[in-house]
Design an enzyme around this catalytic site. Structure first.
Site: not given
Ligand SMILES: Cc1cc2nc3c(=O)[nH]c(=O)nc-3n(C[C@H](O)[C@H](O)[C@H](O)COP(=O)(O)OP(=O)(O)OC[C@H]3O[C@@H](n4cnc5c(N)ncnc54)[C@H](O)[C@@H]3O)c2cc1C
Length: 391
Positions: A250, A370
């Site tokens: 980050r 991240e």
């Molecule tokens: C192109 C790309 C590359 C990536 N590369 C990696 C990688 O190399 N390794 C890896 O491990 N991951 C990777 N990621 C994954 C990334 O870190 C996750 O997408 C991210 O942590 C969010 O998780 P999620 O997509 O499951 O969203 P969710 O966790 O399902 O969240 C969906 C929405 O709900 C909100 N939300 C969730 N919980 C709360 C809460 N308690 N209060 C308020 N709002 C909340 C979130 O902010 C978001 O707006 C990558 C993602 C992308 C798109």
């Protein structure tokens, strides 16, 4: 008073805050991006394919892989120098900066910080040289912001470990030689350095992305992957280990997002100076200048914030919630700058002929990965109130 025309990053003479060495590293990375990224990136983006291995070799050639780590063939650069490199890389494309972040700050850092001497000697020199690609598997299809709920498991079988489960959205997984995989065990979350040719390990490309297309993203399948005890990262105990790796990455994003914003602003300034409507350059319209002024102000505030965090990191005093401040602000503002600059190009703003729409689309991913912007708000909120809203 100087008569030099103001450009986005020297309105405040911020360069004067850097050492000669920092400026030299910045110039070097800018040249690498000009030579190896800018000529190709629009095509990579449109194809949704990037030559990860070739690019990694080019970037390794100037010491950019694991550049802020000490020993094992790594450059041992300062946090500020690493940040400047991230900025210049992301001025090319967020996907290219992601390659460097995932390799250096996630996969290599995890092994460097939590690995055994044997793991470090086996992987780090090859990863620093770009001869081995790493990935970092934390996110799962059903567990993103809440990795504590992960379902990927590692169980003991004699001296071996057996991993089962899966990871999603993993940068470079389909091309990686080693995957740092986080899994639940009877003793909490543990990390493993998994050679990707281990039977039971497979990865496939995630298609249909409309963001970060010049980056290889994959899904990992772990089907009873048997590993020797020596594959476990011995010093990683609990979720704070992967979270500390994310803090490293980050930090790079705090700087990197500014690169995408700067490139958007430079592009819009050049365009607005040449494009005429109503018989005069659109740069001369007050509304256009207001957009430029707001963008330049945010860009420089973000830069000062990044530099402050970098100096804290180099003094060994950077705290995770401070990185959250930087990531939340700089990505949010960079996205706003890219969107505003896009409007200045009118219809041309949506064309791949210009980089701005690509930057804006990329920054949607950067806003989410991240730690989403909401999660960083909650981290800051917890620090301010003493109450955890998300744990
Ligand atoms: C192109 C790309 C590359 C990536 N590369 C990696 C990688 O190399 N390794 C890896 O491990 N991951 C990777 N990621 C994954 C990334 O870190 C996750 O997408 C991210 O942590 C969010 O998780 P999620 O997509 O499951 O969203 P969710 O966790 O399902 O969240 C969906 C929405 O709900 C909100 N939300 C969730 N919980 C709360 C809460 N308690 N209060 C308020 N709002 C909340 C979130 O902010 C978001 O707006 C990558 C993602 C992308 C798109």
């Amino acid at each position: 008073m100087t008569t030099t025309p103001a450009r986005p990053l020297d309105l405040l003479d911020i360069d004067g805050l850097h050492s000669e060495e920092e400026l030299a590293i910045r110039a070097l990375v800018r040249r690498v991006v000009d030579d190896h990224v800018r000529p190709n990136v629009a095509e990579w983006y449109e194809r949704g394919e990037v030559p990860v291995r070739e690019l990694a070799k080019e970037l390794a050639g100037v010491g950019l892989l694991g550049m802020h780590l000490e020993g094992y063939g790594c450059a041992g650069a300062s946090a500020v120098a690493y940040g400047l490199a991230c900025l210049e890389l992301e001025a090319g494309d967020s996907g290219v900066r992601s390659l460097v972040s995932v390799q250096g700050s996630l996969a290599m850092f995890a092994i460097w910080k939590y690995g055994s001497e044997e793991q470090k000697s086996e992987w780090l020199p090859r990863m620093a040289a770009g001869d081995a690609i790493g990935c970092f598997g934390l996110t799962e299809p059903d567990h993103g912001s809440d990795p504590a709920s992960m379902t990927t498991r590692a169980r003991r079988d004699g001296d071996d470990w057996v991993l089962s489960g899966g990871k999603m959205w993993i940068t470079n997984a389909p091309v990686a030689d080693v995957a740092v995989v986080w899994a639940r065990t009877d003793d909490g979350v543990c990390g493993f350095a998994v050679p990707t040719d281990t039977p039971g390990f497979s990865a496939r490309v995630v298609h249909h992305k409309l963001s970060l297309r010049a980056s290889c993203t994959g899904q990992i399948f772990l089907d009873e992957v048997r590993l020797p005890a020596s594959a476990q990262l011995p010093l990683a105990r609990g979720l704070k280990a992967p979270l500390s790796c994310l803090t490293e990455a980050r930090y790079g994003i705090v700087w990197g997002a500014l690169g995408a914003a700067r490139d958007s602003l430079h592009t819009a300034l050049d365009y607005a100076g040449a494009r005429e409507q109503f018989g005069r350059p659109i740069a001369g319209f007050q509304l256009t200048q207001a957009k430029f002024a707001d963008a330049a102000v945010e860009l420089q505030k973000g830069y000062l914030l990044a530099l402050h965090l970098g100096r804290l990191a180099d003094a060994g005093r950077l705290r995770p919630e401070q990185v959250s401040v930087g990531k939340l602000n700089n990505v949010r503002e960079a996205l706003g700058i890219a969107r505003q600059c896009r409007t200045i190009l009118g219809a041309n703003g949506i064309s791949a002929e210009y980089p701005i729409m690509r930057h804006a689309a990329n920054l949607e991913t950067v806003l989410t990965y991240e730690g989403t912007s909401e999660i960083h708000q909650l981290v800051i909120g917890q620090r301010l109130t003493g109450l955890a809203a998300f744990a």
